[in-house]
Design an enzyme around this catalytic site. Sequence first.
Site, short mmCIF file in Angstrom:
data_model
loop_
_atom_site.label_atom_id
_atom_site.label_comp_id
_atom_site.label_asym_id
_atom_site.label_seq_id
_atom_site.Cartn_x
_atom_site.Cartn_y
_atom_site.Cartn_z
N GLU A 141 -6.94 1.72 -3.00
CA GLU A 141 -5.51 1.78 -3.33
C GLU A 141 -4.99 0.39 -3.67
O GLU A 141 -3.96 0.23 -4.30
CB GLU A 141 -4.79 2.31 -2.08
CG GLU A 141 -3.43 2.84 -2.31
CD GLU A 141 -3.02 3.72 -1.12
OE1 GLU A 141 -3.80 4.58 -0.69
OE2 GLU A 141 -1.90 3.54 -0.64
N HIS A 168 -8.36 11.39 -1.04
CA HIS A 168 -7.85 10.15 -1.63
C HIS A 168 -7.78 10.34 -3.15
O HIS A 168 -8.71 10.87 -3.75
CB HIS A 168 -8.80 9.01 -1.28
CG HIS A 168 -8.28 7.64 -1.57
ND1 HIS A 168 -8.10 7.19 -2.85
CD2 HIS A 168 -7.90 6.63 -0.75
CE1 HIS A 168 -7.62 5.95 -2.80
NE2 HIS A 168 -7.50 5.59 -1.54
N HIS A 203 -11.72 11.92 1.92
CA HIS A 203 -11.68 10.54 2.38
C HIS A 203 -11.54 10.40 3.89
O HIS A 203 -12.13 9.52 4.50
CB HIS A 203 -10.50 9.87 1.69
CG HIS A 203 -10.42 8.39 1.93
ND1 HIS A 203 -11.43 7.53 1.61
CD2 HIS A 203 -9.43 7.62 2.49
CE1 HIS A 203 -11.10 6.29 1.93
NE2 HIS A 203 -9.89 6.32 2.47
N ARG A 257 -0.87 9.60 -0.50
CA ARG A 257 -2.12 10.01 -1.14
C ARG A 257 -2.16 11.49 -1.48
O ARG A 257 -2.71 11.88 -2.51
CB ARG A 257 -3.29 9.67 -0.20
CG ARG A 257 -3.46 8.18 -0.08
CD ARG A 257 -4.48 7.82 0.95
NE ARG A 257 -4.72 6.38 0.88
CZ ARG A 257 -5.52 5.71 1.68
NH1 ARG A 257 -6.17 6.35 2.63
NH2 ARG A 257 -5.70 4.43 1.53
N GLN A 311 -7.68 14.47 4.29
CA GLN A 311 -7.08 13.66 3.22
C GLN A 311 -8.02 13.53 2.03
O GLN A 311 -9.17 13.11 2.18
CB GLN A 311 -6.75 12.27 3.75
CG GLN A 311 -6.12 11.39 2.69
CD GLN A 311 -5.63 10.08 3.29
OE1 GLN A 311 -6.40 9.15 3.46
NE2 GLN A 311 -4.35 10.02 3.60
N ARG A 318 -2.44 10.48 6.46
CA ARG A 318 -2.52 9.09 6.93
C ARG A 318 -2.11 8.13 5.81
O ARG A 318 -2.52 8.29 4.66
CB ARG A 318 -3.95 8.77 7.35
CG ARG A 318 -4.16 7.30 7.69
CD ARG A 318 -5.57 7.01 8.12
NE ARG A 318 -6.54 7.07 7.06
CZ ARG A 318 -6.90 6.05 6.27
NH1 ARG A 318 -6.30 4.88 6.40
NH2 ARG A 318 -7.82 6.20 5.35
N PHE A 321 0.86 -1.18 0.00
CA PHE A 321 0.00 0.00 0.00
C PHE A 321 0.90 1.24 0.00
O PHE A 321 2.06 1.16 0.40
CB PHE A 321 -0.89 0.00 1.25
CG PHE A 321 -2.37 -0.02 0.95
CD1 PHE A 321 -2.93 -1.01 0.16
CD2 PHE A 321 -3.22 0.96 1.47
CE1 PHE A 321 -4.30 -1.03 -0.10
CE2 PHE A 321 -4.59 0.94 1.22
CZ PHE A 321 -5.13 -0.05 0.43
#
Length: 608
Positions: free
Chosen positions: A253, A236, A380, A309, A234, A415, A121
Amino acid sequence: MGNYESFEYDVLVIGAGGAGLRAAIEASAAGVKVALVCKSLLGKAHTVMAEGGIAAALANVDDRDNWKVHFADTMRGGQYVNNWRMAELHAKEAPARIYELEAWGAVFDRTNDGKILQRNFGGHQYPRLAHVGDRTGLEMIRTLQDHGIHQGIEVHMEHTIVTLLKDGDRIAGAFGYDRERGRFKVFKAKAVVLATGGIGRAYRITSNSWEYTGDGQSLAYHAGAELIDMEFVQFHPTGMVWPPSVMGILVTEGVRGEGGILLNKEGKRFMFADIPDAYKSQTANDPEEGWKYTQGDKNARRPPELLTRDHVSRCIVNEVKAGRGSPHGGVFLDIAWIKEKIPDAPERIKRKLPSMYHQFMQLANLDITREPMEVGPTTHYIMGGVRVDAETQMSNVAGLFAAGEVAAGLHGANRLGGNSLSDLLVFGKRAGEFAANFAKEHDPGEIHDIEIEDGAREALEPFEHGANGAGSSEGPYQVQNALQEMMQNLVGIVRREEEMVRALGELDKFRERSQRVAVSGHREYNPGWHTAVDLKHLLTVSEAITRAAIERKESRGGHFRDDFPNKSAVDAKMNIVLSKAADGSMQIRREPIPEMPQHLKQVIEEMK
Ligand SMILES: Cc1cc2nc3c(=O)[nH]c(=O)nc-3n(C[C@H](O)[C@H](O)[C@H](O)COP(=O)(O)OP(=O)(O)OC[C@H]3O[C@@H](n4cnc5c(N)ncnc54)[C@H](O)[C@@H]3O)c2cc1C
């Protein structure tokens, strides 16, 4: 006090996602009386939507992984404004929380030799995400729920908490209503754990469910708790952009983790053109090396699609702005191309990414095993939230704890994928444990009628406006939609001072409008009323995000300022803290981040 049904507990957990369930299990195991309250049906919390996996340095797929690498990755991803102690606890404790989940019945995907399988990831140096296909959240909720149900936890599902109750400086309980009948209820509790999730519904384009109206952040703030890092939202990089009815829905992701690549309309793999210095040494030189990484080659480095991200989102925005976007304002995400590399590609895609396959088939009539998807950034996650003590998860209000997405600190400015589910387990457990301790050590607080009557009156006001026409004829959805549009346009992915100052002015107007919204009908089965109640929270978190974003005069992680595109050495050492002043206004201040101890600094140096 009005004649409201009343309950009494040692620990009240608000929210039944991963964090809330884990907290309730732990508190209950400590032998105290626990209840769980949630807006939706049990099992339907937002956590159920989580797809890609849970990050933990199990080292099952790559034995070079350990807590130190996970810690360093989390700090690098958060651009070093994280609460380093939370990042340390998280990296050290996540593996134990995964094995515990396995012992409680979670059926993770497996390696050939029977260990828990882990996938790549963004931002994680080694394959680290324990997963169940792309339905990990479902398995996590199912397991925690099954386990929790046998612990004697009382559940009040489809209930909304509208205000927290206090006795002086400490928490005394919460007040809310059941969503079916609209009946008010009083929950007395010695300790309260907030586990209410995020704020995505403050924006027009979001991957988040209807529950994400920032209730917990707002309830805590109005009860005197501090919020930090609220500027760090965030976006995404890969949400669906077409058709419009499904805009924002997440494309995991995991697609890129399995080899998916990002292309502009010219067919160019644009991510190779912009690799941040901090990640150069860890990023593949060419597409072949990137492909090898996704297929588990330990000597290869990650493809640039798996950078953090915030960075991938901005690269996509830049492509679209430069006129190289896809027809519906995104870019292309192609997993179908892997057929050039492996013979059974369509079967592999369907097996590894079953939800994505069905999502695109059903919602966009597109077969991802044959064609590229169109994707663009979607709101997100919020890294900011209730400020908590790293060890106990208690806020600055005695007896009020917070865990999961509603709490802040672990993720800093950004994050990493997979680090939320592990956050829920690690800090959900801690919150439950310390809330139970608090309850054992304290008598119940006193409940003050005035707080309850104020809460009830405020919640019912929209009916008054509907009945006597004293307010405007505007419904709550109009205000909610306009607010989301405004936040998207003025406090979105790319921010500017003058736009955000304008947003503050707009928020004043929205506040006036929200105080006049009218709902018709009665309290039973009335979604318009629920939306009117949620508006207060949406406005509180929108103001918090905007004020903090104006204050942070630099670009870092999820917070990108067009007028301050670089990082600032001064802001690098600061948290932005928000609290409610005595006159009801939102107070903002900067506070230095505590110095990281030498042994953790050394870990970061070693992992560079
Ligand atoms: C599509 C998608 C995929 C994701 N995939 C991943 C992934 O693979 N890995 C990962 O680490 N993270 C992932 N995330 C992020 C992660 O799922 C969330 O951050 C996490 O689930 C939040 O869990 P939580 O326990 O904090 O809150 P939630 O699971 O959202 O639970 C919140 C609970 O609070 C309740 N609640 C809220 N307000 C009130 C109120 N006023 N009164 C009563 N109850 C209330 C809700 O009803 C709900 O029960 C994903 C997110 C999305 C949107």
